[in-house]
Design a protein around this motif. Structure first.
Motif, PDB file in Angstrom:
ATOM      1  N   LEU A 200     -25.634  15.515  27.049  1.00  0.00           N
ATOM      2  CA  LEU A 200     -24.899  14.690  26.097  1.00  0.00           C
ATOM      3  C   LEU A 200     -23.442  15.137  26.012  1.00  0.00           C
ATOM      4  O   LEU A 200     -22.513  14.313  26.002  1.00  0.00           O
ATOM      5  CB  LEU A 200     -25.572  14.779  24.727  1.00  0.00           C
ATOM      6  CG  LEU A 200     -25.179  13.763  23.656  1.00  0.00           C
ATOM      7  CD1 LEU A 200     -25.417  12.344  24.154  1.00  0.00           C
ATOM      8  CD2 LEU A 200     -25.973  14.015  22.384  1.00  0.00           C
ATOM      9  N   ARG A 201     -23.240  16.448  25.978  1.00  0.00           N
ATOM     10  CA  ARG A 201     -21.873  16.989  25.865  1.00  0.00           C
ATOM     11  C   ARG A 201     -21.040  16.645  27.095  1.00  0.00           C
ATOM     12  O   ARG A 201     -19.880  16.232  26.970  1.00  0.00           O
ATOM     13  CB  ARG A 201     -21.942  18.501  25.652  1.00  0.00           C
ATOM     14  CG  ARG A 201     -20.592  19.165  25.468  1.00  0.00           C
ATOM     15  CD  ARG A 201     -20.741  20.487  24.741  1.00  0.00           C
ATOM     16  NE  ARG A 201     -21.618  21.396  25.439  1.00  0.00           N
ATOM     17  CZ  ARG A 201     -21.191  22.415  26.216  1.00  0.00           C
ATOM     18  NH1 ARG A 201     -19.906  22.616  26.377  1.00  0.00           N
ATOM     19  NH2 ARG A 201     -22.046  23.218  26.801  1.00  0.00           N
ATOM     20  N   TYR A 202     -21.604  16.803  28.275  1.00  0.00           N
ATOM     21  CA  TYR A 202     -20.848  16.503  29.490  1.00  0.00           C
ATOM     22  C   TYR A 202     -20.618  15.000  29.652  1.00  0.00           C
ATOM     23  O   TYR A 202     -19.608  14.575  30.228  1.00  0.00           O
ATOM     24  CB  TYR A 202     -21.566  17.073  30.711  1.00  0.00           C
ATOM     25  CG  TYR A 202     -21.391  18.567  30.838  1.00  0.00           C
ATOM     26  CD1 TYR A 202     -20.151  19.115  31.159  1.00  0.00           C
ATOM     27  CD2 TYR A 202     -22.457  19.438  30.610  1.00  0.00           C
ATOM     28  CE1 TYR A 202     -19.979  20.488  31.265  1.00  0.00           C
ATOM     29  CE2 TYR A 202     -22.292  20.818  30.703  1.00  0.00           C
ATOM     30  CZ  TYR A 202     -21.048  21.343  31.038  1.00  0.00           C
ATOM     31  OH  TYR A 202     -20.876  22.703  31.122  1.00  0.00           O
ATOM     32  N   THR A 203     -21.530  14.197  29.141  1.00  0.00           N
ATOM     33  CA  THR A 203     -21.322  12.751  29.146  1.00  0.00           C
ATOM     34  C   THR A 203     -20.099  12.388  28.325  1.00  0.00           C
ATOM     35  O   THR A 203     -19.250  11.581  28.752  1.00  0.00           O
ATOM     36  CB  THR A 203     -22.557  12.020  28.594  1.00  0.00           C
ATOM     37  OG1 THR A 203     -23.680  12.296  29.424  1.00  0.00           O
ATOM     38  CG2 THR A 203     -22.324  10.517  28.537  1.00  0.00           C
ATOM     39  N   VAL A 204     -19.990  12.987  27.146  1.00  0.00           N
ATOM     40  CA  VAL A 204     -18.834  12.727  26.285  1.00  0.00           C
ATOM     41  C   VAL A 204     -17.559  13.247  26.937  1.00  0.00           C
ATOM     42  O   VAL A 204     -16.507  12.591  26.891  1.00  0.00           O
ATOM     43  CB  VAL A 204     -19.047  13.368  24.903  1.00  0.00           C
ATOM     44  CG1 VAL A 204     -17.789  13.233  24.050  1.00  0.00           C
ATOM     45  CG2 VAL A 204     -20.238  12.739  24.192  1.00  0.00           C
TER      46      VAL A 204
ATOM     47  N   ALA B  18     -28.225  16.963  17.602  1.00  0.00           N
ATOM     48  CA  ALA B  18     -28.880  15.777  18.152  1.00  0.00           C
ATOM     49  C   ALA B  18     -30.117  16.160  18.959  1.00  0.00           C
ATOM     50  O   ALA B  18     -31.158  15.502  18.866  1.00  0.00           O
ATOM     51  CB  ALA B  18     -27.895  15.001  19.031  1.00  0.00           C
ATOM     52  N   ALA B  19     -30.000  17.234  19.736  1.00  0.00           N
ATOM     53  CA  ALA B  19     -31.146  17.688  20.530  1.00  0.00           C
ATOM     54  C   ALA B  19     -32.300  18.130  19.629  1.00  0.00           C
ATOM     55  O   ALA B  19     -33.463  17.809  19.895  1.00  0.00           O
ATOM     56  CB  ALA B  19     -30.723  18.831  21.444  1.00  0.00           C
ATOM     57  N   ARG B  20     -31.982  18.840  18.549  1.00  0.00           N
ATOM     58  CA  ARG B  20     -33.032  19.283  17.623  1.00  0.00           C
ATOM     59  C   ARG B  20     -33.676  18.092  16.931  1.00  0.00           C
ATOM     60  O   ARG B  20     -34.904  18.067  16.733  1.00  0.00           O
ATOM     61  CB  ARG B  20     -32.456  20.260  16.598  1.00  0.00           C
ATOM     62  CG  ARG B  20     -32.127  21.637  17.172  1.00  0.00           C
ATOM     63  CD  ARG B  20     -31.750  22.612  16.081  1.00  0.00           C
ATOM     64  NE  ARG B  20     -30.451  22.275  15.491  1.00  0.00           N
ATOM     65  CZ  ARG B  20     -29.295  22.726  15.953  1.00  0.00           C
ATOM     66  NH1 ARG B  20     -29.260  23.503  17.029  1.00  0.00           N
ATOM     67  NH2 ARG B  20     -28.162  22.398  15.360  1.00  0.00           N
ATOM     68  N   THR B  21     -32.883  17.105  16.567  1.00  0.00           N
ATOM     69  CA  THR B  21     -33.428  15.922  15.908  1.00  0.00           C
ATOM     70  C   THR B  21     -34.292  15.110  16.862  1.00  0.00           C
ATOM     71  O   THR B  21     -35.354  14.582  16.478  1.00  0.00           O
ATOM     72  CB  THR B  21     -32.281  15.043  15.372  1.00  0.00           C
ATOM     73  OG1 THR B  21     -31.447  15.825  14.519  1.00  0.00           O
ATOM     74  CG2 THR B  21     -32.831  13.878  14.566  1.00  0.00           C
ATOM     75  N   MET B  22     -33.855  15.009  18.107  1.00  0.00           N
ATOM     76  CA  MET B  22     -34.656  14.307  19.105  1.00  0.00           C
ATOM     77  C   MET B  22     -36.003  14.998  19.308  1.00  0.00           C
ATOM     78  O   MET B  22     -37.013  14.343  19.568  1.00  0.00           O
ATOM     79  CB  MET B  22     -33.890  14.242  20.430  1.00  0.00           C
ATOM     80  CG  MET B  22     -32.738  13.258  20.432  1.00  0.00           C
ATOM     81  SD  MET B  22     -33.310  11.549  20.325  1.00  0.00           S
ATOM     82  CE  MET B  22     -31.777  10.668  20.611  1.00  0.00           C
ATOM     83  N   THR B  23     -36.019  16.304  19.168  1.00  0.00           N
ATOM     84  CA  THR B  23     -37.280  17.038  19.280  1.00  0.00           C
ATOM     85  C   THR B  23     -38.227  16.673  18.147  1.00  0.00           C
ATOM     86  O   THR B  23     -39.442  16.515  18.349  1.00  0.00           O
ATOM     87  CB  THR B  23     -37.015  18.556  19.277  1.00  0.00           C
ATOM     88  OG1 THR B  23     -36.173  18.885  20.391  1.00  0.00           O
ATOM     89  CG2 THR B  23     -38.310  19.339  19.387  1.00  0.00           C
TER      90      THR B  23
ATOM     91  N   PHE C  82     -25.798   6.364  28.150  1.00  0.00           N
ATOM     92  CA  PHE C  82     -26.685   7.516  28.351  1.00  0.00           C
ATOM     93  C   PHE C  82     -28.039   7.259  27.709  1.00  0.00           C
ATOM     94  O   PHE C  82     -29.085   7.563  28.298  1.00  0.00           O
ATOM     95  CB  PHE C  82     -26.019   8.749  27.741  1.00  0.00           C
ATOM     96  CG  PHE C  82     -26.865   9.986  27.731  1.00  0.00           C
ATOM     97  CD1 PHE C  82     -26.972  10.798  28.853  1.00  0.00           C
ATOM     98  CD2 PHE C  82     -27.556  10.354  26.575  1.00  0.00           C
ATOM     99  CE1 PHE C  82     -27.746  11.939  28.842  1.00  0.00           C
ATOM    100  CE2 PHE C  82     -28.324  11.507  26.555  1.00  0.00           C
ATOM    101  CZ  PHE C  82     -28.429  12.301  27.692  1.00  0.00           C
ATOM    102  N   GLY C  83     -28.046   6.684  26.508  1.00  0.00           N
ATOM    103  CA  GLY C  83     -29.301   6.390  25.822  1.00  0.00           C
ATOM    104  C   GLY C  83     -30.072   5.287  26.500  1.00  0.00           C
ATOM    105  O   GLY C  83     -31.305   5.357  26.630  1.00  0.00           O
ATOM    106  N   ILE C  84     -29.383   4.234  26.958  1.00  0.00           N
ATOM    107  CA  ILE C  84     -30.050   3.133  27.641  1.00  0.00           C
ATOM    108  C   ILE C  84     -30.662   3.611  28.948  1.00  0.00           C
ATOM    109  O   ILE C  84     -31.803   3.269  29.297  1.00  0.00           O
ATOM    110  CB  ILE C  84     -29.057   1.971  27.883  1.00  0.00           C
ATOM    111  CG1 ILE C  84     -28.614   1.374  26.538  1.00  0.00           C
ATOM    112  CG2 ILE C  84     -29.682   0.898  28.760  1.00  0.00           C
ATOM    113  CD1 ILE C  84     -27.485   0.354  26.667  1.00  0.00           C
ATOM    114  N   TRP C  85     -29.906   4.426  29.684  1.00  0.00           N
ATOM    115  CA  TRP C  85     -30.416   4.947  30.953  1.00  0.00           C
ATOM    116  C   TRP C  85     -31.624   5.855  30.727  1.00  0.00           C
ATOM    117  O   TRP C  85     -32.606   5.789  31.454  1.00  0.00           O
ATOM    118  CB  TRP C  85     -29.310   5.716  31.657  1.00  0.00           C
ATOM    119  CG  TRP C  85     -29.768   6.417  32.914  1.00  0.00           C
ATOM    120  CD1 TRP C  85     -29.948   5.861  34.151  1.00  0.00           C
ATOM    121  CD2 TRP C  85     -30.122   7.788  33.034  1.00  0.00           C
ATOM    122  NE1 TRP C  85     -30.393   6.801  35.044  1.00  0.00           N
ATOM    123  CE2 TRP C  85     -30.507   8.005  34.384  1.00  0.00           C
ATOM    124  CE3 TRP C  85     -30.138   8.864  32.158  1.00  0.00           C
ATOM    125  CZ2 TRP C  85     -30.895   9.233  34.857  1.00  0.00           C
ATOM    126  CZ3 TRP C  85     -30.527  10.107  32.626  1.00  0.00           C
ATOM    127  CH2 TRP C  85     -30.924  10.291  33.955  1.00  0.00           C
ATOM    128  N   GLY C  86     -31.545   6.713  29.679  1.00  0.00           N
ATOM    129  CA  GLY C  86     -32.654   7.610  29.386  1.00  0.00           C
ATOM    130  C   GLY C  86     -33.908   6.850  28.974  1.00  0.00           C
ATOM    131  O   GLY C  86     -35.034   7.257  29.324  1.00  0.00           O
TER     132      GLY C  86
END
Length: 247
Positions: free
Chosen positions: A135-139, A111-116, A240-244
C-alpha cells in the motif's frame, strides 16, 4: 548571526500568534465547559514553548534550504534542457519523500491491522507487513507519477482545472467498483502524502520551473503540483483495491 537570531525571534512571535486561537479554544472548553484543571500545567506550557520554537526553526529552515534548493534544481534542469532527467528527478522526488513519510507509514500499518480484523489479510505479522508495504509503495509511485504529470502540465501549458476535474471524475467512477473497505483508506492516502518535506520541495520545483520557462507565469503555472500529489494516490489505491479484489 544576529540577523538569524532576529529572524527566529520574529518567527517565534508569529508562531505564538498563530497558535493563540488553538490555545484559546482548548482553554475555553477545558475551564468553562469541562470545568477541569489541566494536569501538570507547567510541563504542558514547556511543551507548547517547544512547539513554537520548533515551528519557527522549521519555517526558517524552509526559507533557507528547501525553497531555494527546489528552485535551483528546477532552474538547473530547465537550463540543461533534458526532459528525461527532469521527469526522472520529479518522479524520484515524489517517490522518495513519500515512501519515508511517517504519517503514511502509520496509516498503512493501521490499514493492514484493520484488514486483518475483517479477514481480508491473514492474521500474520509478515502478511500485515507485506500488505502495508504494498500500500505504501503504491502511494509513493502515485505521488511520483503526479509530479511527472504536474511538470508536464507546466512545460506544455495544460489547464490545471481540466486535469483536476477529470481526475476526480475518475475517482468517483472507481469508487463505485472498489471494495468498500479500501475506499476510506484511498481517500485518506491523498491527505497523508503531502508531507512537510514534499510540499515545500514540490512547490519550489513548480514555481522555479515556471519562472525559468519562457511564456509561463509562476502564479498561474507554478502552483498545483501538491493538488496532483493528493489526487493520484486516491486513484492508485482504489485501483490497488480493485486489483486485489479481482485477483
Amino acid at each position: 548571526m544576529f540577523s538569524e537570531f532576529k529572524a527566529l525571534s520574529r518567527l517565534t512571535l508569529d508562531t505564538a500568534r498563530d497558535l493563540a486561537p488553538i490555545v484559546g479554544v482548548v482553554a475555553v472548553f477545558q475551564f468553562l465547559v469541562l470545568k477541569q484543571p489541566i494536569d501538570d500545567l507547567s510541563t504542558k506550557l514547556i511543551g507548547l514553548l517547544f512547539v513554537m520554537m520548533g515551528l519557527a526553526v522549521f519555517i526558517r529552515g524552509l526559507e533557507l534550504a528547501l525553497f531555494p534548493l527546489g528552485e535551483s534544481l528546477a532552474d538547473a534542469f530547465a537550463n540543461k534542457g533534458n526532459l528525461f532527467w527532469l521527469l526522472l528527478f520529479s518522479f524520484a522526488l515524489g517517490f522518495g519523500t513519500t515512501v519515508a513519510e511517517p504519517a503514511l507509514i502509520a496509516v498503512t500499518g493501521e490499514a493492514a491491522r484493520t484488514m486483518t480484523l475483517i479477514g481480508a489479510v491473514a492474521d500474520d505479522p509478515v502478511a500485515q507487513t507485506d500488505y502495508a508495504d504494498a500500500l505504501r509503495y503504491t502511494v509513493a509511485v502515485a505521488v511520483g507519477a503526479s509530479l511527472v504529470i504536474g511538470v508536464m502540465r507546466i512545460l506544455l501549458g495544460w489547464p490545471i482545472q481540466y486535469l483536476i476535474i477529470g481526475g476526480y471524475v475518475i475517482v468517483v467512477i472507481m469508487t463505485w467498483f472498489a471494495p468498500p473497505e479500501i475506499i476510506g483508506i484511498a481517500y485518506d492516502s491523498g491527505g497523508v502524502t503531502t508531507s512537510t518535506v514534499t510540499v515545500p520541495l514540490t512547490t519550489a520545483l513548480g514555481v522555479g520551473l515556471a519562472s525559468v520557462i519562457k511564456g509561463r507565469n509562476p502564479m498561474i503555472d507554478g502552483f498545483g503540483l501538491v493538488a496532483f500529489a493528493s489526487l493520484l494516490p486516491i486513484i492508485f489505491v482504489l485501483g490497488f483495491g480493485i486489483w486485489g479484489a479481482s485477483s
